[in-house]
Design a protein around this motif. Structure first.
Motif, mmCIF file in Angstrom:
data_model
loop_
_atom_site.group_PDB
_atom_site.id
_atom_site.type_symbol
_atom_site.label_atom_id
_atom_site.label_comp_id
_atom_site.label_asym_id
_atom_site.label_seq_id
_atom_site.Cartn_x
_atom_site.Cartn_y
_atom_site.Cartn_z
ATOM 1 N N SER A 161 -1.364 11.145 -6.888
ATOM 2 C CA SER A 161 -2.137 9.995 -6.421
ATOM 3 C C SER A 161 -1.324 9.084 -5.510
ATOM 4 C CB SER A 161 -2.654 9.189 -7.623
ATOM 5 O OG SER A 161 -3.428 9.991 -8.482
ATOM 6 N N THR A 162 -2.037 8.186 -4.847
ATOM 7 C CA THR A 162 -1.440 7.239 -3.918
ATOM 8 C C THR A 162 -1.912 5.834 -4.248
ATOM 9 O OG1 THR A 162 -1.575 8.949 -2.210
ATOM 10 C CG2 THR A 162 -1.072 6.744 -1.475
ATOM 11 N N LEU A 163 -1.002 4.872 -4.137
ATOM 12 C CA LEU A 163 -1.302 3.476 -4.441
ATOM 13 C C LEU A 163 -1.354 2.657 -3.159
ATOM 14 C CD1 LEU A 163 -1.581 1.325 -6.770
ATOM 15 C CD2 LEU A 163 0.882 0.954 -6.500
ATOM 16 N N TRP A 164 -2.316 1.718 -3.095
ATOM 17 C CA TRP A 164 -2.501 0.849 -1.935
ATOM 18 C C TRP A 164 -2.614 -0.588 -2.421
ATOM 19 C CZ3 TRP A 164 -3.672 3.854 2.659
ATOM 20 C CH2 TRP A 164 -3.894 5.210 2.398
ATOM 21 N N ILE A 165 -1.809 -1.490 -1.855
ATOM 22 C CA ILE A 165 -1.847 -2.905 -2.222
ATOM 23 C C ILE A 165 -1.902 -3.731 -0.948
ATOM 24 C CG2 ILE A 165 -0.686 -4.786 -3.450
ATOM 25 C CD1 ILE A 165 0.767 -2.638 -5.099
ATOM 26 N N GLY A 166 -2.926 -4.569 -0.815
ATOM 27 C CA GLY A 166 -3.077 -5.317 0.426
ATOM 28 C C GLY A 166 -3.539 -6.743 0.211
ATOM 29 N N SER A 167 -3.265 -7.582 1.197
ATOM 30 C CA SER A 167 -3.785 -8.944 1.197
ATOM 31 C C SER A 167 -5.100 -8.976 1.966
ATOM 32 C CB SER A 167 -2.762 -9.902 1.833
ATOM 33 O OG SER A 167 -2.554 -9.567 3.203
#
Length: 428
Positions: A161-167
């Motif tokens: 899996s891949t993780l994405w964190i954004g404002s």
């Protein structure tokens, strides 16, 4: 996260990840969920399938504690309304911890540290494409918080899996994924080669996804290697500085002919490795009389004969009975929002040059196909006029550029045939 809409691209709505309180029964068995995923040709939302996943409770604050002190690469972009895409290669990057990201995202006026040069009111930050295997390398127990096995993929968890964190405002420009189909942990399914755009619409967003490998991927890698080799060879021979029109904007640099040869050989070798281990794939040799390839003659994979992406049973009049609709209260189709044409994310390498399908099931090739057909039609008319008048045509009317040649050579249908012939030749 939610994705905006472009032309034939669907709106990916922000979907709840859990069921109502007290709900303990998942509506679809893993086998049925996988059957839908492997056959569905449009985006959809799976409801009430992940309410018991531990990762459902992940948020940026929790992850900052888990990854305490770990440096993460953030992509920085402008909060502007410009129509110019902010591709990965045009953005600046910052190495920072999640704690530093959250402090910056609180819009503190006297911020210091890695984000000090980026005014929070003018910039967004995006930690994208963060693979679990490298992010949680010393905390592998967290892999079990994600259970793609519920969708029919036993043993598949956070490790794939891949993780994405954004404002707020962080986004990925309109694009399509070259390989596999996309499962997003908002109970969301994006089919192979479906145009989509992703944007963070909350102050801080956390998302998880996994790309599911498909049978078509093995041949697609050969096609991409052929395309890369042809484009780089011809464009660098003409002018080494004039390749950007053909390269995906996310390509960091052009690769040499030797490297591209290695890519092609590796793709073909991988294809045959897959053939040797797959019970589905069967390669049969073409006759030496050069007959046209038919499915029974070269049955490489179940979708090898599909020349254009998205054409499988999406339109009526195919002569085949339509399958029963899988949609219901627990599988919701994602609707379209706009009819305006999308802007391509990149050149040949990024999009594979594949066709896309509009909401009515109509096919459209690469965006410049209509222009090319018009040019060809004009050229044919000019030639006819020349023959009729027995005059000499001006050089400007007969000039064929490298781009004109590549336009034909890397046409998806041509590339597919070349890939089939290469594989056929090695299988004799």
């Amino acid at each position: 996260m939610a994705a905006g809409s472009e032309a034939t691209t669907p709106v990916i709505v922000a979907a709840g990840a859990g069921a109502e309180e007290g709900e303990h029964v998942k509506p679809l068995k893993p086998e049925k969920a996988k059957e839908i995923i492997m056959s569905l040709q449009q985006p959809a939302i799976f409801c009430n399938m992940v309410f018991d996943w531990p990762a459902r409770h992940w948020n940026a604050k929790y992850l900052s504690q888990v990854l305490h002190g770990k440096q993460i690469r953030f992509r920085m972009g402008m909060r502007s309304m410009s129509t110019v895409p902010q591709f990965e290669t045009t953005c600046n990057y910052v190495e920072a911890t999640l704690e530093e990201f959250l402090t910056w995202n609180c819009d503190q006026s006297s911020i210091s540290g890695p984000f000090r040069d980026y005014d929070h009111s003018k910039f967004w930050a995006y930690a994208d494409y963060k693979y679990f295997v490298s992010l949680f390398e010393d905390k592998t127990d967290l892999f079990q918080d994600v259970k793609w096995s519920d969708f029919g993929f036993p043993g598949r968890n956070g490790q794939e899996s891949t993780l994405w964190i954004g404002s707020l405002g962080a986004h990925t420009p309109c694009h399509l994924d070259s390989y596999g189909c996309n499962l997003v942990f908002q109970v969301l399914f994006v089919p192979r080669h479906w145009w989509h755009y992703v944007e963070s619409i909350d102050p801080v967003t956390v998302s998880i996804n996994s790309w599911i490998e498909l049978e078509e991927d093995h041949l697609a890698r050969v096609e991409e290697a052929i395309t890369r080799m042809l484009v780089c060879a011809l464009k660098t021979a003409e002018n080494p500085q004039n390749t950007r029109a053909w390269l995906n904007p996310t390509e960091v640099e052009e690769t040499s002919h030797a490297v591209n040869c290695c890519y092609l050989n590796a793709a073909v070798s991988a294809f045959f490795d897959h053939c040797r281990t797959s019970e589905v794939v069967e390669i049969q040799a073409l006759g030496r009389d050069g007959e046209h390839m038919k499915k029974e003659e070269l049955n490489v994979c179940s979708h090898m004969e599909v020349g254009q992406t998205g054409s499988q049973n999406l339109t009526t009049g195919t002569g085949k009975p339509e399958a029963a609709s899988p949609f219901g209260p627990d599988l919701v189709p994602v609707a379209h929002r706009s009819k305006e044409p999308p802007s391509e994310r990149g050149g040949i390498f990024g999009s594979d040059g594949k066709d896309f399908v509009d909401k009515d099931g109509e096919h459209f090739g690469k965006l410049h196909c209509a222009k090319r057909q018009q040019i060809m039609s004009n050229s044919e008319n000019a030639i006819e006029e020349q023959i009729a008048s027995n005059t000499t045509m001006a050089p400007s009317q007969t000039f064929i550029s490298t781009d004109d040649l590549l336009d034909c050579l890397v046409n998806p249908q041509v590339t597919r045939i070349v890939a089939q012939l290469l594989i056929q030749g090695r299988s004799l």
